[in-house]
Design an enzyme around this catalytic site. Structure first.
Site, mmCIF file in Angstrom:
data_model
loop_
_atom_site.group_PDB
_atom_site.id
_atom_site.type_symbol
_atom_site.label_atom_id
_atom_site.label_comp_id
_atom_site.label_asym_id
_atom_site.label_seq_id
_atom_site.Cartn_x
_atom_site.Cartn_y
_atom_site.Cartn_z
ATOM 1 N N MET A 17 50.966 -34.871 -7.476
ATOM 2 C CA MET A 17 52.149 -35.402 -8.158
ATOM 3 C C MET A 17 53.388 -34.587 -7.808
ATOM 4 O O MET A 17 54.471 -35.148 -7.597
ATOM 5 C CB MET A 17 51.924 -35.435 -9.672
ATOM 6 C CG MET A 17 53.014 -36.147 -10.442
ATOM 7 S SD MET A 17 53.215 -37.871 -9.912
ATOM 8 C CE MET A 17 52.246 -38.733 -11.156
ATOM 9 N N GLU A 35 38.001 -19.458 -23.833
ATOM 10 C CA GLU A 35 38.449 -20.024 -25.116
ATOM 11 C C GLU A 35 39.281 -21.286 -24.926
ATOM 12 O O GLU A 35 39.268 -22.188 -25.763
ATOM 13 C CB GLU A 35 39.247 -18.998 -25.917
ATOM 14 C CG GLU A 35 38.407 -17.875 -26.516
ATOM 15 C CD GLU A 35 38.268 -16.687 -25.582
ATOM 16 O OE1 GLU A 35 38.645 -16.799 -24.388
ATOM 17 O OE2 GLU A 35 37.784 -15.637 -26.038
ATOM 18 N N GLN A 40 42.961 -5.407 -29.622
ATOM 19 C CA GLN A 40 42.835 -6.872 -29.677
ATOM 20 C C GLN A 40 43.573 -7.475 -30.877
ATOM 21 O O GLN A 40 43.117 -8.435 -31.482
ATOM 22 C CB GLN A 40 41.367 -7.311 -29.656
ATOM 23 C CG GLN A 40 40.711 -7.015 -28.304
ATOM 24 C CD GLN A 40 39.392 -7.729 -28.089
ATOM 25 O OE1 GLN A 40 38.656 -7.992 -29.044
ATOM 26 N NE2 GLN A 40 39.095 -8.044 -26.840
#
Lengths: 176, 579
Positions: free
Chosen positions: B481, B49, B112
């Site tokens: 980084m 998702e 859920q």
């Protein structure tokens, strides 16, 4: 940046859609942006679909300006106004249960009740429960005076406020 | 005629002009997915998702349209969270629809179930929980309106399963009437008095600079801003989000400002006497130490969000409004003022020359090598091979800054990057969304070996739908980084930044059905890029094995002022500190 350092109390009035998510967004704004909130009062207005939230927040001018602007960004918010420096009606309700085991204490409480225009609304053998409406200073002063007698329990509503009609303006039609 | 909630939703999306949806089905959205095949809407099944949210975001950034994503309740909704936060902080219009447990089960800790509107409240512009199917059409309409107007942002609509099943009347004509939200009326036009004041300030300043933010790109004001720079001789600096507003080779353009900005851009802003900030928000990555940021400058701040004005830096002339609408008023005023104030031209000329001398004296620079591949060299080669016309998506880290520095953009919306949230794992799914939105363009995701591994499953999505994105992994075997910061500020104590153990990206991508390529020497870079460009039916990933410890310069140390940047050691000279 020139930030004034006087952290005074500001009283901010917000008109908002009477929706469950609206209040949540307002409260979350304070926690997520690290603003301090002293009191918060919610109730609906003459239009039941609109609620008025009155909040007292502490901060410097810059912080308060940000609070007002961030509140205005919330989709469900109609109007936000900082009433601190406006001519306004500003009230708070206090309910306090005071120890009055002796006749002297009973007499002293009754004297203060009369002076402050408060009311005894509940009585037991050794307590008086007093209701007082007034501006913040009056409520604070009353509490200060009865403190030595012993406060059992108390509840304050936080402030509600409205601009005075005499001042020639209402809440203001423009959402700045 | 009565329609189910699911049917109303899908019909409303069509009426909103939605064509593409990125999503992932699940129990709570079964009714929506049941009706989906019977609509003209094209759905892309991502592999996570988060990928759906980033793809919708990438789609929105390149097209300027609202991106749409679907997810189920519970984990479906929580997996969207990073993607939605990424879009929201960069002001990208996205509408997300999540399923939820039926209304009568809400609050029961059902299977859920999560409080989706509660979780997403701080990361959305607005969100809705639809409790009655009769409110659905109106809510969808409001959601799109809020997402695309004012300062664009993310709106989430949470749909309990029973709401998508129940039937109610749906009137298309009613849907098409304009939206009314009584508490939401964004200010779009700038205040005329303020615009006049701004024009005067612009014409009379000696050392003005344009500070261009993402709002210029999203409102379509790029041409007007560039025109104003030309009319009034004003150098331009852009934020990461605003980079594509100005053609990269424009003589007045100084490049990016801020932490990894160019010397010229940072010095120009520090020495300016007037900053014209448009659609920008004085972010900490831009200003460095705020109290020492442009100490002598007055500020004109144009922004659609009044809360941004005065938030970090006091604005002397605030203008609330849409950048394009404000510029349409401001540009003619500036033209008038400039015509009156000829004598300022001379002073302005001096300023331009000074700024240019900074640009020439301290350009972006890296030490070339014919032995190891320099990461900056890869970016330059990608620019060459794509003729500077590819849509570039990035992940987050060193490669992102090198893209900002070395890829000279040509047109607005050409760069898709997570600026505000700095989301690793954004690049690949965003590239999928970008390619779906602009199939006519080459879409190149420039990533790092760390970032790529955060959402590499989406390569499968690209294979599934034959989406021919290109991915360049700038592979230094480090979280580069973080390593750079540990190197400079933590005495090279490299803690948990080694990515020596990593998959063979070529084999991995081949296993997923894409094309995997690799370059290990500078001489191979161009050939491998050309090979990648020739593939147009599936994704291709190139693993560039680069110099492991290359740093990004210039760099403003955290907490430092912009002029205190660390420069590259030009031609092995001692490290210069700017004064």
């Amino acid at each position: 940046m020139d930030r004034k350092c006087d952290h005074r109390k500001h009283i901010i009035s917000v008109l908002v859609e009477n929706q469950p998510g609206a209040l949540a967004r307002i409260i979350e704004l304070f926690s997520s942006r690290g603003y301090n909130i002293e009191s918060l009062n919610v109730g609906h207005t003459e239009d039941p679909t609109i609620s008025r939230i009155t909040m007292v927040a502490k901060g410097d001018e810059h912080t308060i300006e940000q609070i007002v602007k961030q509140l205005r960004r919330i989709i469900d918010v109609f109007k936000v106004r900082d009433l601190t420096d406006k001519k306004k009606l500003d009230r708070e309700l206090l309910i306090v249960r005071i120890n009055v085991e002796t006749p002297e204490k009973k007499e002293e409480v009754m004297r203060l009740v009369e002076i402050f225009g408060a009311q005894v609304v509940d009585v037991s053998k050794d307590t008086y429960t007093v209701e007082l409406t007034g501006d913040e200073e009056q409520v604070d002063a009353f509490l200060e005076l009865i403190k030595p007698m012993g406060i059992r329990e108390m509840a304050r509503t936080g402030r509600v406020a409205m601009v005075r009609a005499l001042h020639g303006e209402t809440f203001g039609e423009q959402k700045e | 005629m009565k329609l189910s909630g699911a049917e109303i939703l899908l019909r409303a999306l069509e009426l909103e002009g939605v064509e593409k949806i990125f999503g992932y089905p699940g129990g709570a959205v079964l009714d929506i997915y049941d009706r989906l095949p019977f609509t003209p809407l094209k759905h892309y099944l991502t592999r996570h998702e988060q990928g759906a949210a980033h793809a919708a975001d990438g789609y929105a950034r390149v097209t300027g349209k609202v991106g749409v994503c679907f997810a189920t309740s519970g984990p479906g909704a929580t997996n969207l969270v990073t993607g939605l936060a990424t879009a929201q902080i960069d002001s990208v219009p996205v509408v997300a629809f999540t399923g939820n447990v039926p209304t009568f089960m809400i609050g029961n800790d059902a299977f859920q179930e999560v409080d989706t509107v509660g979780i997403t409240r701080p990361i959305t512009k607005h969100n809705f929980l639809v409790k009655d199917v009769k409110d659905l059409a109106d809510t969808v309409k409001k959601a799109f309106h809020i997402a695309r107007t004012g300062r664009p942002g993310v709106v989430l609509v949470d749909l309990p399963k029973d709401v998508t099943r129940e039937l109610t009347d749906f009137f298309e004509e009613e849907y098409k009437t304009p939206v009314q939200i009584r508490s939401y009326k964004p200010v779009l036009k700038g205040h005329p008095g303020q615009i006049k004041r701004a024009a005067k300030a612009i014409a009379s300043a000696e050392r003005p600079i344009l500070y261009i933010g993402g709002g210029v790109v999203s409102s379509g004001a790029s041409d007007l801003v560039v025109k104003m720079a030309e009319v009034a001789n004003i150098p331009m600096a852009a934020t990461l989000m605003g980079l594509t507003a100005v053609p990269g080779n424009h003589p007045f353009f100084l490049g990016m400002l801020g932490m990894h900005g160019t010397y010229a851009a940072n010095m120009a802003i520090q020495e300016s006497d007037l900053i014209i900030a448009i659609g920008a928000r004085f972010d900490d990555r831009v200003t460095g130490k705020l109290s020492e940021f442009a100490p002598n400058a007055k500020v004109i701040h144009i922004d659609i969000d009044s809360a941004e004005i005065g938030k970090n830096r006091h604005a002397d002339i605030p203008i609330v409004g849409d950048a394009k609408l404000v510029m349409e008023e401001l540009l003619p005023e500036v033209e008038k003022q400039v015509a009156k104030n000829r004598e300022f031209y001379a002073a302005r000329e001096k300023w331009i020359l000074k700024v240019r001398s900074w640009k020439e004296r301290y350009p972006l620079w890296y030490e070339p090598s014919d032995r190891v591949i320099k990461p900056q060299f890869v970016i330059e080669k990608i620019w060459e091979v794509t003729k500077g016309e590819a849509i570039i998506t990035t992940d987050v880290g060193q490669h992102q800054m090198w893209v900002a520095q070395y890829y000279k953009f040509r047109f607005p919306r050409q760069l898709v990057t997570s600026g505000g949230l700095g989301t690793m794992g954004f690049g690949v799914p965003a590239a999928i969304g970008a390619k779906v939105g602009r199939p006519d363009k080459t879409v190149f995701c420039i990533s790092g070996d760390g970032s790529f591994q955060m959402n590499m499953q989406e390569i499968v999505t690209a294979v599934h739908y034959n989406i021919p994105i290109k991915v360049a992994i700038i592979n230094n075997g480090f979280l580069g980084m973080v390593r750079q910061w540990q190197g400079i500020f933590y005495q090279k104590n490299y803690s948990q930044v080694h990515l020596d153990v990593q998959p063979d990206f070529v084999k991995l991508v081949e296993a997923m059905g894409g094309v995997g390529l690799r370059a290990t020497k500078p001489a191979e870079v161009e050939a491998v890029l050309k090979e990648a460009m020739a593939i147009d039916d599936r994704p291709v990933v190139i693993d560039f094995i680069v110099d492991r410890e290359e740093d990004v310069f210039p760099m403003v140390p955290p907490g430092g002022a912009l002029h205190e940047m660390i420069l590259p050691n030009y031609g092995k000279k001692k490290e210069k500190k700017a004064v």
